[in-house]
Design a protein around this motif. Sequence first.
Motif, PDB file in Angstrom:
ATOM      1  N   LEU A 175       0.834  -1.204   0.000  1.00  0.00           N
ATOM      2  CA  LEU A 175       0.000   0.000   0.000  1.00  0.00           C
ATOM      3  C   LEU A 175       0.868   1.255   0.000  1.00  0.00           C
ATOM      4  O   LEU A 175       0.594   2.218  -0.719  1.00  0.00           O
ATOM      5  CB  LEU A 175      -0.927  -0.007   1.217  1.00  0.00           C
ATOM      6  CG  LEU A 175      -1.864   1.194   1.380  1.00  0.00           C
ATOM      7  CD1 LEU A 175      -2.767   1.347   0.162  1.00  0.00           C
ATOM      8  CD2 LEU A 175      -2.693   1.042   2.661  1.00  0.00           C
ATOM      9  N   LEU A 176       1.936   1.225   0.801  1.00  0.00           N
ATOM     10  CA  LEU A 176       2.893   2.345   0.836  1.00  0.00           C
ATOM     11  C   LEU A 176       3.492   2.586  -0.541  1.00  0.00           C
ATOM     12  O   LEU A 176       3.583   3.738  -0.999  1.00  0.00           O
ATOM     13  CB  LEU A 176       4.002   2.032   1.844  1.00  0.00           C
ATOM     14  CG  LEU A 176       5.252   2.930   1.810  1.00  0.00           C
ATOM     15  CD1 LEU A 176       4.909   4.363   2.191  1.00  0.00           C
ATOM     16  CD2 LEU A 176       6.339   2.383   2.728  1.00  0.00           C
ATOM     17  N   LYS A 177       3.895   1.506  -1.208  1.00  0.00           N
ATOM     18  CA  LYS A 177       4.494   1.621  -2.535  1.00  0.00           C
ATOM     19  C   LYS A 177       3.527   2.270  -3.517  1.00  0.00           C
ATOM     20  O   LYS A 177       3.897   3.194  -4.262  1.00  0.00           O
ATOM     21  CB  LYS A 177       4.895   0.227  -3.041  1.00  0.00           C
ATOM     22  CG  LYS A 177       5.546   0.227  -4.413  1.00  0.00           C
ATOM     23  CD  LYS A 177       5.859  -1.189  -4.874  1.00  0.00           C
ATOM     24  CE  LYS A 177       6.427  -1.192  -6.286  1.00  0.00           C
ATOM     25  NZ  LYS A 177       6.657  -2.549  -6.813  1.00  0.00           N
ATOM     26  N   GLU A 178       2.268   1.804  -3.526  1.00  0.00           N
ATOM     27  CA  GLU A 178       1.262   2.365  -4.430  1.00  0.00           C
ATOM     28  C   GLU A 178       0.985   3.836  -4.103  1.00  0.00           C
ATOM     29  O   GLU A 178       0.865   4.674  -5.006  1.00  0.00           O
ATOM     30  CB  GLU A 178      -0.042   1.565  -4.333  1.00  0.00           C
ATOM     31  CG  GLU A 178       0.033   0.179  -4.946  1.00  0.00           C
ATOM     32  CD  GLU A 178       0.169   0.213  -6.458  1.00  0.00           C
ATOM     33  OE1 GLU A 178      -0.332   1.151  -7.081  1.00  0.00           O
ATOM     34  OE2 GLU A 178       0.794  -0.710  -7.004  1.00  0.00           O
ATOM     35  N   ALA A 179       0.874   4.140  -2.815  1.00  0.00           N
ATOM     36  CA  ALA A 179       0.597   5.516  -2.393  1.00  0.00           C
ATOM     37  C   ALA A 179       1.732   6.449  -2.788  1.00  0.00           C
ATOM     38  O   ALA A 179       1.518   7.582  -3.222  1.00  0.00           O
ATOM     39  CB  ALA A 179       0.375   5.564  -0.877  1.00  0.00           C
ATOM     40  N   HIS A 180       2.964   5.940  -2.668  1.00  0.00           N
ATOM     41  CA  HIS A 180       4.146   6.740  -3.006  1.00  0.00           C
ATOM     42  C   HIS A 180       4.237   6.971  -4.514  1.00  0.00           C
ATOM     43  O   HIS A 180       4.431   8.107  -4.961  1.00  0.00           O
ATOM     44  CB  HIS A 180       5.400   6.016  -2.504  1.00  0.00           C
ATOM     45  CG  HIS A 180       6.687   6.651  -2.922  1.00  0.00           C
ATOM     46  ND1 HIS A 180       7.148   7.825  -2.376  1.00  0.00           N
ATOM     47  CD2 HIS A 180       7.616   6.277  -3.849  1.00  0.00           C
ATOM     48  CE1 HIS A 180       8.300   8.157  -2.947  1.00  0.00           C
ATOM     49  NE2 HIS A 180       8.596   7.229  -3.846  1.00  0.00           N
ATOM     50  N   GLU A 181       4.068   5.912  -5.289  1.00  0.00           N
ATOM     51  CA  GLU A 181       4.255   6.009  -6.740  1.00  0.00           C
ATOM     52  C   GLU A 181       3.131   6.777  -7.426  1.00  0.00           C
ATOM     53  O   GLU A 181       3.342   7.400  -8.463  1.00  0.00           O
ATOM     54  CB  GLU A 181       4.380   4.603  -7.340  1.00  0.00           C
ATOM     55  CG  GLU A 181       5.672   3.906  -6.946  1.00  0.00           C
ATOM     56  CD  GLU A 181       5.806   2.509  -7.538  1.00  0.00           C
ATOM     57  OE1 GLU A 181       4.817   2.021  -8.133  1.00  0.00           O
ATOM     58  OE2 GLU A 181       6.891   1.914  -7.391  1.00  0.00           O
ATOM     59  N   ASN A 182       1.927   6.740  -6.840  1.00  0.00           N
ATOM     60  CA  ASN A 182       0.779   7.388  -7.479  1.00  0.00           C
ATOM     61  C   ASN A 182       0.305   8.634  -6.741  1.00  0.00           C
ATOM     62  O   ASN A 182      -0.778   9.154  -7.028  1.00  0.00           O
ATOM     63  CB  ASN A 182      -0.373   6.380  -7.609  1.00  0.00           C
ATOM     64  CG  ASN A 182      -0.001   5.213  -8.500  1.00  0.00           C
ATOM     65  OD1 ASN A 182       0.207   5.373  -9.692  1.00  0.00           O
ATOM     66  ND2 ASN A 182       0.114   4.018  -7.928  1.00  0.00           N
TER      67      ASN A 182
END
Length: 369
Positions: free
Chosen positions: A67-74
């Motif tokens: 979730l962190l990765k998705e939130a960061h990238e998008n």
Amino acid sequence: MFKVMVVDDMEVMRRQIKRLPLWGEGTGFSIVDEAEDGQEALYKLQRQPVDLLITDIKMPRINGIELLKEAHENQLATCVVFLSEHSEFNFAKEAIQYGIFDYLVKPVKAEELKTLLQKVKNYIEEREQAQIQLKKLEDKLMEKIEVYYPTSYLNSIVQYVCEGNKEAIKTIGAMVDDTAAALGHDIVKTAIVLEKAYNEILIGVKDKHGWIEEFVDINFFADTNLTHYSDIDSIKKKLIEMLEAIISIITKFILYSGKSPLIKEICIYVMGNVENNISITTISEALFLTKNHIGDIFKQETGMTVGEYITMVKIERAKQLVAEGTFKSYEIAEKLGYSNVEYFAKLFKKNTGLTPMEFKHELKKTDIS
């Protein structure tokens, strides 16, 4: 008011955080949503990004790291804070990689959360001020872009790229060095000027090769964010990677020949008519040449038959249409001039190794990971 989302698969934990007397005018933070796992949170964040995401680490379906990765990238959350137990700090290294803001240990204590909220508020306000200053600097530099790069200079790079000429790579490298030197190696100023120059090049390429947006997501190439880099070499590497990728796409579809300009004409015709019924007959009629002449010279110069090339182009367009997710398989087949849907599906699998549905499923798996 700063927007907050709380994510935890235990309702009792979400309730405990929501009941803390810290939300509202006093702190400037308000819980606007909650979720019981990462997948639900991601769905909601895509519709309403937040300033602060407080999330558990271990959750079903999509965990905290994903979730962190998705939130960061998008850019779905400005700050992400993990709810964790002491035993879970082995996640720290991966979390730092994707920009974790801080941690809160369960159960959350009011004083610790209050301190954290102040840190988040300070960070967001400083970030906003930095963005305002960056915008002012950008506006000032944009007034002088012609001083650094006359239109004729940028046009020559566009021409190199559109021809698939690797001279574009050498030229963009020199552009980075010259810009850095002219601006006293100021990273931010250099990044702003180069980003503007790169965007002008990208616009020029799209103008000359309008078909490119039918086969790739051009937004990927527009998203350079050069001001995020901390050194000139990283900026140069990013620009070179982008131009190499664009050149690779162009040379995949436009099969240049040193001997015959006819090859390029054939390719341009096919690219421009990919969603029509095209064949060697329609090409010969459009170019006022015999089918035998077109077929012989194309095979001789490229190693492919005209039919094989048409199929390759149509399947590549089909892949993009599948990725966009707007049309069903039979609609894509019809759109590309295939009246027999089963034949289209077999052709797609022969060229990609997957059926359209399998291809779509693989894309979804890639997006999640």
